[in-house]
Design a protein around this motif. Structure first.
Motif, PDB file in Angstrom:
ATOM      1  N   LEU A 191      42.321  47.065  28.462  1.00  0.00           N
ATOM      2  CA  LEU A 191      43.007  48.171  29.128  1.00  0.00           C
ATOM      3  C   LEU A 191      42.419  49.510  28.721  1.00  0.00           C
ATOM      4  O   LEU A 191      42.317  50.428  29.549  1.00  0.00           O
ATOM      5  CB  LEU A 191      44.507  48.117  28.853  1.00  0.00           C
ATOM      6  N   ALA A 192      42.015  49.647  27.476  1.00  0.00           N
ATOM      7  CA  ALA A 192      41.359  50.886  27.045  1.00  0.00           C
ATOM      8  C   ALA A 192      40.021  51.048  27.756  1.00  0.00           C
ATOM      9  O   ALA A 192      39.675  52.149  28.198  1.00  0.00           O
ATOM     10  CB  ALA A 192      41.158  50.878  25.530  1.00  0.00           C
ATOM     11  N   MET A 193      39.283  49.955  27.886  1.00  0.00           N
ATOM     12  CA  MET A 193      37.999  50.034  28.596  1.00  0.00           C
ATOM     13  C   MET A 193      38.211  50.397  30.063  1.00  0.00           C
ATOM     14  O   MET A 193      37.453  51.194  30.626  1.00  0.00           O
ATOM     15  CB  MET A 193      37.242  48.706  28.480  1.00  0.00           C
ATOM     16  N   ALA A 194      39.243  49.846  30.691  1.00  0.00           N
ATOM     17  CA  ALA A 194      39.536  50.172  32.080  1.00  0.00           C
ATOM     18  C   ALA A 194      39.894  51.649  32.208  1.00  0.00           C
ATOM     19  O   ALA A 194      39.433  52.337  33.130  1.00  0.00           O
ATOM     20  CB  ALA A 194      40.676  49.300  32.601  1.00  0.00           C
ATOM     21  N   PHE A 195      40.706  52.146  31.280  1.00  0.00           N
ATOM     22  CA  PHE A 195      41.085  53.564  31.293  1.00  0.00           C
ATOM     23  C   PHE A 195      39.860  54.452  31.168  1.00  0.00           C
ATOM     24  O   PHE A 195      39.664  55.379  31.956  1.00  0.00           O
ATOM     25  CB  PHE A 195      42.068  53.854  30.154  1.00  0.00           C
ATOM     26  N   TRP A 196      39.010  54.172  30.206  1.00  0.00           N
ATOM     27  CA  TRP A 196      37.836  55.015  29.987  1.00  0.00           C
ATOM     28  C   TRP A 196      36.806  54.854  31.091  1.00  0.00           C
ATOM     29  O   TRP A 196      36.047  55.785  31.391  1.00  0.00           O
ATOM     30  CB  TRP A 196      37.241  54.772  28.604  1.00  0.00           C
ATOM     31  N   ARG A 197      36.760  53.702  31.732  1.00  0.00           N
ATOM     32  CA  ARG A 197      35.867  53.520  32.875  1.00  0.00           C
ATOM     33  C   ARG A 197      36.274  54.452  34.008  1.00  0.00           C
ATOM     34  O   ARG A 197      35.455  55.086  34.650  1.00  0.00           O
ATOM     35  CB  ARG A 197      35.900  52.054  33.322  1.00  0.00           C
ATOM     36  N   ASN A 198      37.574  54.560  34.248  1.00  0.00           N
ATOM     37  CA  ASN A 198      38.065  55.467  35.279  1.00  0.00           C
ATOM     38  C   ASN A 198      37.843  56.928  34.894  1.00  0.00           C
ATOM     39  O   ASN A 198      37.485  57.749  35.733  1.00  0.00           O
ATOM     40  CB  ASN A 198      39.539  55.199  35.575  1.00  0.00           C
TER      41      ASN A 198
ATOM     42  N   ALA B 230      41.880  51.289  39.532  1.00  0.00           N
ATOM     43  CA  ALA B 230      42.308  51.175  38.134  1.00  0.00           C
ATOM     44  C   ALA B 230      42.957  49.812  37.886  1.00  0.00           C
ATOM     45  O   ALA B 230      42.713  49.176  36.855  1.00  0.00           O
ATOM     46  CB  ALA B 230      43.275  52.307  37.790  1.00  0.00           C
ATOM     47  N   CYS B 231      43.752  49.348  38.848  1.00  0.00           N
ATOM     48  CA  CYS B 231      44.375  48.026  38.737  1.00  0.00           C
ATOM     49  C   CYS B 231      43.302  46.938  38.709  1.00  0.00           C
ATOM     50  O   CYS B 231      43.393  45.982  37.922  1.00  0.00           O
ATOM     51  CB  CYS B 231      45.341  47.812  39.896  1.00  0.00           C
ATOM     52  N   HIS B 232      42.286  47.087  39.547  1.00  0.00           N
ATOM     53  CA  HIS B 232      41.176  46.123  39.552  1.00  0.00           C
ATOM     54  C   HIS B 232      40.523  46.047  38.185  1.00  0.00           C
ATOM     55  O   HIS B 232      40.320  44.952  37.650  1.00  0.00           O
ATOM     56  CB  HIS B 232      40.137  46.507  40.605  1.00  0.00           C
ATOM     57  N   PHE B 233      40.167  47.201  37.622  1.00  0.00           N
ATOM     58  CA  PHE B 233      39.499  47.205  36.323  1.00  0.00           C
ATOM     59  C   PHE B 233      40.384  46.591  35.245  1.00  0.00           C
ATOM     60  O   PHE B 233      39.921  45.797  34.424  1.00  0.00           O
ATOM     61  CB  PHE B 233      39.090  48.624  35.914  1.00  0.00           C
ATOM     62  N   ALA B 234      41.657  46.949  35.237  1.00  0.00           N
ATOM     63  CA  ALA B 234      42.566  46.417  34.217  1.00  0.00           C
ATOM     64  C   ALA B 234      42.687  44.900  34.333  1.00  0.00           C
ATOM     65  O   ALA B 234      42.608  44.184  33.329  1.00  0.00           O
ATOM     66  CB  ALA B 234      43.933  47.083  34.343  1.00  0.00           C
TER      67      ALA B 234
ATOM     68  N   THR C  42      46.527  30.300  28.946  1.00  0.00           N
ATOM     69  CA  THR C  42      45.866  31.595  29.092  1.00  0.00           C
ATOM     70  C   THR C  42      44.676  31.529  30.046  1.00  0.00           C
ATOM     71  O   THR C  42      44.335  32.525  30.681  1.00  0.00           O
ATOM     72  CB  THR C  42      45.390  32.135  27.731  1.00  0.00           C
ATOM     73  N   VAL C  43      44.053  30.370  30.172  1.00  0.00           N
ATOM     74  CA  VAL C  43      42.927  30.228  31.102  1.00  0.00           C
ATOM     75  C   VAL C  43      43.422  30.431  32.529  1.00  0.00           C
ATOM     76  O   VAL C  43      42.811  31.158  33.324  1.00  0.00           O
ATOM     77  CB  VAL C  43      42.237  28.866  30.933  1.00  0.00           C
ATOM     78  N   LEU C  44      44.548  29.829  32.875  1.00  0.00           N
ATOM     79  CA  LEU C  44      45.122  29.987  34.206  1.00  0.00           C
ATOM     80  C   LEU C  44      45.542  31.442  34.425  1.00  0.00           C
ATOM     81  O   LEU C  44      45.321  31.999  35.503  1.00  0.00           O
ATOM     82  CB  LEU C  44      46.322  29.056  34.383  1.00  0.00           C
ATOM     83  N   LEU C  45      46.125  32.065  33.420  1.00  0.00           N
ATOM     84  CA  LEU C  45      46.495  33.482  33.522  1.00  0.00           C
ATOM     85  C   LEU C  45      45.252  34.341  33.767  1.00  0.00           C
ATOM     86  O   LEU C  45      45.280  35.261  34.590  1.00  0.00           O
ATOM     87  CB  LEU C  45      47.214  33.941  32.248  1.00  0.00           C
ATOM     88  N   GLY C  46      44.160  34.035  33.094  1.00  0.00           N
ATOM     89  CA  GLY C  46      42.904  34.757  33.323  1.00  0.00           C
ATOM     90  C   GLY C  46      42.407  34.588  34.741  1.00  0.00           C
ATOM     91  O   GLY C  46      41.932  35.542  35.367  1.00  0.00           O
ATOM     92  N   ASP C  47      42.523  33.379  35.283  1.00  0.00           N
ATOM     93  CA  ASP C  47      42.122  33.136  36.672  1.00  0.00           C
ATOM     94  C   ASP C  47      42.990  33.941  37.637  1.00  0.00           C
ATOM     95  O   ASP C  47      42.491  34.544  38.584  1.00  0.00           O
ATOM     96  CB  ASP C  47      42.228  31.645  37.013  1.00  0.00           C
TER      97      ASP C  47
ATOM     98  N   VAL D 237      43.915  38.823  41.099  1.00  0.00           N
ATOM     99  CA  VAL D 237      44.566  40.128  41.272  1.00  0.00           C
ATOM    100  C   VAL D 237      43.505  41.226  41.313  1.00  0.00           C
ATOM    101  O   VAL D 237      43.581  42.154  42.126  1.00  0.00           O
ATOM    102  CB  VAL D 237      45.598  40.389  40.146  1.00  0.00           C
ATOM    103  N   GLY D 238      42.501  41.100  40.464  1.00  0.00           N
ATOM    104  CA  GLY D 238      41.399  42.069  40.465  1.00  0.00           C
ATOM    105  C   GLY D 238      40.658  42.075  41.789  1.00  0.00           C
ATOM    106  O   GLY D 238      40.286  43.135  42.299  1.00  0.00           O
ATOM    107  N   ALA D 239      40.452  40.912  42.382  1.00  0.00           N
ATOM    108  CA  ALA D 239      39.774  40.826  43.680  1.00  0.00           C
ATOM    109  C   ALA D 239      40.615  41.460  44.781  1.00  0.00           C
ATOM    110  O   ALA D 239      40.107  42.209  45.626  1.00  0.00           O
ATOM    111  CB  ALA D 239      39.482  39.366  44.017  1.00  0.00           C
ATOM    112  N   ILE D 240      41.908  41.180  44.769  1.00  0.00           N
ATOM    113  CA  ILE D 240      42.807  41.748  45.782  1.00  0.00           C
ATOM    114  C   ILE D 240      42.893  43.264  45.622  1.00  0.00           C
ATOM    115  O   ILE D 240      42.862  44.013  46.601  1.00  0.00           O
ATOM    116  CB  ILE D 240      44.189  41.083  45.707  1.00  0.00           C
ATOM    117  N   ALA D 241      42.969  43.726  44.380  1.00  0.00           N
ATOM    118  CA  ALA D 241      43.027  45.174  44.130  1.00  0.00           C
ATOM    119  C   ALA D 241      41.733  45.851  44.587  1.00  0.00           C
ATOM    120  O   ALA D 241      41.768  46.946  45.158  1.00  0.00           O
ATOM    121  CB  ALA D 241      43.287  45.449  42.656  1.00  0.00           C
ATOM    122  N   LEU D 242      40.605  45.208  44.367  1.00  0.00           N
ATOM    123  CA  LEU D 242      39.329  45.772  44.808  1.00  0.00           C
ATOM    124  C   LEU D 242      39.269  45.837  46.333  1.00  0.00           C
ATOM    125  O   LEU D 242      38.768  46.811  46.909  1.00  0.00           O
ATOM    126  CB  LEU D 242      38.162  44.961  44.248  1.00  0.00           C
ATOM    127  N   ALA D 243      39.806  44.836  47.007  1.00  0.00           N
ATOM    128  CA  ALA D 243      39.870  44.870  48.474  1.00  0.00           C
ATOM    129  C   ALA D 243      40.788  46.001  48.935  1.00  0.00           C
ATOM    130  O   ALA D 243      40.486  46.702  49.907  1.00  0.00           O
ATOM    131  CB  ALA D 243      40.358  43.529  49.010  1.00  0.00           C
TER     132      ALA D 243
END
Length: 179
Positions: free
Chosen positions: A26-33, A82-86, A150-155, A160-166
């Motif tokens: 989340l910190a990396m996503a924040f600083w990326r933005n 930002a949601c995509h990156f997070a 956690t693997v399923l949560l990561g998937d 969610v990242g793909a949908i947010a990017l769309a």
């Protein structure tokens, strides 16, 4: 050609570097933005320096009435990015980098579904290609779903990242299309 090479290399390196980093996703996503904002705001001020000068002198309002809707679309686009990156950066820590990348790469499928929902028509070939992509992603994800936890949560976060990017692509397109 060089710009394409740099872009492809940067995108390909994102997931492995994110997974290997010691900082919080989340910190990396924040600083990326923040980095994107720091690069784009001076460029915007430079490109629109005449309008900025008129606003500073009080001879022009900051925004005209017609600019509020594109501004709202731009704000929503930035929020979905930002949601995509997070989601994507977090997913690289919970599932494999390959799986996270493959699932985020389903963004064109979600983009096509958003466009179809807005009345755009795609060719049969386009839908066939998107179907093939979904089948491939589902087959790969099926292996991870058996792992659970956690693997399923990561998937799911990668999706969610793909949908947010769309959503980002669709909203930024709307922001640019308006005056």
């Amino acid at each position: 050609m060089a710009a394409t090479l740099v872009t492809v290399t940067a995108f390909a390196a994102t997931a492995p570097l994110t997974a290997a980093a010691s900082a919080s996703p989340l910190a990396m996503a924040f600083w990326r933005n923040c980095l994107g904002l720091a690069v784009l705001v001076p460029l915007l001020l430079l490109l629109r320096r005449r309008q900025v000068a008129l606003v500073v002198r009080g001879k022009r309002p900051l925004l005209h009435r017609a600019q509020w809707r594109p501004l709202a679309c731009g704000f929503l686009a930035a929020s979905t990015l930002a949601c995509h990156f997070a989601a994507f950066m977090t997913s690289t820590r919970l599932t494999s980098v390959a799986m996270s990348t493959a699932l985020v790469a389903t963004q064109p499928v979600w983009q096509a579904l958003i466009a179809a929902g807005q009345g755009a028509r795609a060719s049969g070939r386009t839908w066939a290609g998107l179907t093939l992509a979904v089948v491939g992603a589902a087959a790969a994800a099926g292996l991870d779903m058996q792992s659970g936890g956690t693997v399923l949560l990561g998937d799911l976060l990668a999706l969610v990242g793909a949908i947010a990017l769309a959503g980002y692509t669709s909203l930024s397109e709307r922001a640019r299309a308006q005056p």
